[in-house]
Design an enzyme around this catalytic site. Structure first.
Site, PDB file in Angstrom:
ATOM      1  N   ARG A  59       0.819  -1.212   0.000  1.00 43.57           N
ATOM      2  CA  ARG A  59       0.000   0.000   0.000  1.00 43.57           C
ATOM      3  C   ARG A  59       0.858   1.270   0.000  1.00 43.57           C
ATOM      4  O   ARG A  59       0.473   2.289  -0.552  1.00 43.57           O
ATOM      5  CB  ARG A  59      -0.967   0.020   1.189  1.00 43.57           C
ATOM      6  CG  ARG A  59      -1.772   1.304   1.213  1.00 43.57           C
ATOM      7  CD  ARG A  59      -2.884   1.437   2.228  1.00 43.57           C
ATOM      8  NE  ARG A  59      -2.740   0.697   3.443  1.00 43.57           N
ATOM      9  CZ  ARG A  59      -1.864   0.975   4.410  1.00 43.57           C
ATOM     10  NH1 ARG A  59      -1.033   1.991   4.292  1.00 43.57           N
ATOM     11  NH2 ARG A  59      -1.822   0.238   5.490  1.00 43.57           N
ATOM     12  N   TYR A 112     -15.945  16.541 -15.350  1.00 42.96           N
ATOM     13  CA  TYR A 112     -16.454  15.181 -15.231  1.00 42.96           C
ATOM     14  C   TYR A 112     -17.448  15.146 -14.055  1.00 42.96           C
ATOM     15  O   TYR A 112     -17.173  15.727 -12.986  1.00 42.96           O
ATOM     16  CB  TYR A 112     -15.251  14.268 -14.980  1.00 42.96           C
ATOM     17  CG  TYR A 112     -15.544  12.815 -14.873  1.00 42.96           C
ATOM     18  CD1 TYR A 112     -15.910  12.078 -15.996  1.00 42.96           C
ATOM     19  CD2 TYR A 112     -15.443  12.152 -13.648  1.00 42.96           C
ATOM     20  CE1 TYR A 112     -16.157  10.722 -15.890  1.00 42.96           C
ATOM     21  CE2 TYR A 112     -15.688  10.796 -13.543  1.00 42.96           C
ATOM     22  CZ  TYR A 112     -16.043  10.088 -14.671  1.00 42.96           C
ATOM     23  OH  TYR A 112     -16.287   8.758 -14.575  1.00 42.96           O
ATOM     24  N   LYS A 209      -8.812   5.756 -18.983  1.00 37.33           N
ATOM     25  CA  LYS A 209      -9.297   6.191 -20.299  1.00 37.33           C
ATOM     26  C   LYS A 209      -8.197   6.015 -21.355  1.00 37.33           C
ATOM     27  O   LYS A 209      -7.575   4.982 -21.410  1.00 37.33           O
ATOM     28  CB  LYS A 209      -9.781   7.638 -20.199  1.00 37.33           C
ATOM     29  CG  LYS A 209     -10.707   7.888 -19.007  1.00 37.33           C
ATOM     30  CD  LYS A 209     -12.012   7.143 -19.109  1.00 37.33           C
ATOM     31  CE  LYS A 209     -12.879   7.236 -17.855  1.00 37.33           C
ATOM     32  NZ  LYS A 209     -13.107   8.553 -17.320  1.00 37.33           N
TER      33      LYS A 209
HETATM   34  C1  LIG Z   1     -13.157   9.119 -16.043  1.00 32.62           C
HETATM   35  C2  LIG Z   1     -12.726  10.466 -15.694  1.00 32.62           C
HETATM   36  C3  LIG Z   1     -12.337  10.783 -14.387  1.00 32.62           C
HETATM   37  C4  LIG Z   1     -12.370   9.777 -13.261  1.00 32.62           C
HETATM   38  O1  LIG Z   1     -11.494   8.723 -13.500  1.00 32.62           O
HETATM   39  P1  LIG Z   1     -11.773   7.230 -12.962  1.00 32.62           P
HETATM   40  O2  LIG Z   1     -10.537   6.500 -13.366  1.00 32.62           O
HETATM   41  O3  LIG Z   1     -13.008   6.740 -13.647  1.00 32.62           O
HETATM   42  O4  LIG Z   1     -11.952   7.328 -11.494  1.00 32.62           O
HETATM   43  C5  LIG Z   1     -11.926  12.080 -14.123  1.00 32.62           C
HETATM   44  N1  LIG Z   1     -11.900  13.019 -15.094  1.00 32.62           N
HETATM   45  C6  LIG Z   1     -12.256  12.750 -16.358  1.00 32.62           C
HETATM   46  C7  LIG Z   1     -12.205  13.838 -17.376  1.00 32.62           C
HETATM   47  C8  LIG Z   1     -12.693  11.474 -16.704  1.00 32.62           C
HETATM   48  O5  LIG Z   1     -13.065  11.220 -17.962  1.00 32.62           O
END
Ligand SMILES: *Cc1c(COP(=O)(O)O)cnc(C)c1O
Length: 394
Positions: A59, A112, A209
């Site tokens: 961790r 987001y 992403k």
């Molecule tokens: C998906 C996303 C997040 C959050 O990320 P996670 O990995 O899903 O927690 C934050 N900002 C943007 C622009 C995103 O597309």
């Protein structure tokens, strides 16, 4: 061979350890260890005090996260990077390492959905106040800043209408009041934009992403320079935002093709935007690489090698046309982005369903709004699918 104890059958014998250490694997192995053995009380003492560099407990830190952090530091030319279990954990890490009760944050009104929720409802519970700002209206941002303002948070390419923010100008405003500028660079990735080089203090990405880019990882990253790092590692360990070794291992493989993938996806996204722009059944197309986009000039200055893989457009036929497009199943309807193949999302029924119709309209989102995440397929294939998916103009 020395006899091993049955209970530690996963600990290699001295002979095996020697064989493993004789050559270096060209790809770093996956280290699935929760804990590392210490040689002595002194060594444990020094490791845990941070006087000796090494691993003790997953961790706190582990080799696969450190390797992925090195890749992120290279991409962003940053002194430091921390890897977290998700993009939201990376934003939480930024907030909890920099802010405290009584502080105030300028929050972009185009973030987001979960990020907006974090600032507008969760952090207010902890005594951190906020003001929503339009990040493209610099005068309004300046006017909203107060003495207590300690952070400004924006997205490089905002969700979902793809407005581009002026990072240099926002950094200047933030620094005038002694605040840090945190940039969510998820849509752009470092292949397109490096916010730290433009003046931002901290940059984060949802690695889930396009960064990883294969739709199989949940991870976040936060990068920054020395001045803002003193509390980051401790907060990451204490709040338990830790990443999993397997996810980090996969992400290392994912980012090794980031530049290549973004070059291809950006080129296709531009071709898609131009195709949509020329059609009568499309009301409007938002893509920072189209000369009519309000931020085309800023994007041309601020971005390298393309304008990104996201294209947003509005179908003239509203919800019905959106349902038809989705029913054609030519392009998968996935309420996320950044996969290896092209996917689409419908903000009204997914990411922005929590807003009222008026709030959505104010952001330019209607029932016919579609957000495309362009993948790395051959450009012709994506254009072909789109043409098949769109209701023909009579
Ligand atoms: C998906 C996303 C997040 C959050 O990320 P996670 O990995 O899903 O927690 C934050 N900002 C943007 C622009 C995103 O597309």
């Amino acid at each position: 061979m020395a006899k091993k104890r049955e209970t530690s059958s996963n600990v290699p014998s001295a002979e095996l350890q020697q064989r493993i250490a004789a050559t270096t694997p060209h790809n770093m192995p996956l280290y699935l260890a929760a804990v590392w053995q210490c040689d002595s009380t002194d060594q444990a003492d020094q490791l845990l005090a941070g006087e000796l560099s090494g691993y003790v407990y997953q961790r706190d830190k582990h080799p696969n996260a450190d390797l992925f952090a090195e890749a992120c530091m290279d991409f962003h030319q940053a002194d430091h990077a921390a890897i977290t279990s998700s993009g939201m954990a990376a934003i939480s890490l930024a907030v909890l390492s920099q802010l405290q009760a009584g502080d105030h944050v300028l929050v972009s009104n185009q973030l987001y959905g979960r990020t907006t929720l974090l600032f507008t409802s969760e952090l207010t519970r902890l005594g951190i106040q906020h003001t929503l700002i339009d990040p493209c209206d610099l005068t309004a941002v300046r006017d909203a800043a107060r003495e207590q303002t300690k952070m400004v948070i924006v997205e490089t390419i905002a969700n979902p209408l793809l407005r581009v923010v002026d990072i240099g100008a926002l950094a200047e405003i933030a620094h005038q009041v002694g605040a840090v500028l945190l940039v969510d660079n998820t849509f752009a990735t470092p292949a397109i934009c490096k916010p730290l080089a433009l003046g931002a203090d901290l940059v984060m990405e949802s690695v889930s992403k396009f960064m990883n880019g294969h739709g199989d990882v949940m991870l976040g990253m936060l990068a920054g320079n020395k001045e803002h790092w003193s509390r980051v590692e401790m907060v990451n360990a204490a709040w338990g935002f830790a990443s999993s070794p397997l996810e980090c291992w996969l992400a290392c493989r994912g980012v090794s093709t980031l530049t290549l993938r973004m070059r291809q996806a950006s080129a296709t996204a531009l071709a898609v935007a131009e195709l949509l722009n020329a059609r009568d059944d499309i009301e409007s197309v938002e893509y920072p690489g189209l000369p009519h986009h309000p931020d085309f000039e800023l994007a041309s200055k601020q971005f390298q090698s393309g304008f990104g893989h996201m294209v947003t457009f509005e179908l003239a036929g509203g919800r019905e046309a959106a349902d038809q497009l989705i029913a054609s199943q030519e392009i998968p309807f996935c309420p996320s982005l950044g996969d290896v193949g092209t996917t689409l999302s419908h903000p009204v029924s997914t990411s922005h369903r929590g807003l009222s119709a008026e709030q959505r309209l104010a952001l330019g989102i209607t029932d016919g709004t579609i957000r495309l995440s362009v993948g790395v397929e051959p450009t012709e294939d994506v254009l072909e699918s789109l043409k098949k998916a769109l209701p023909s103009v009579s």
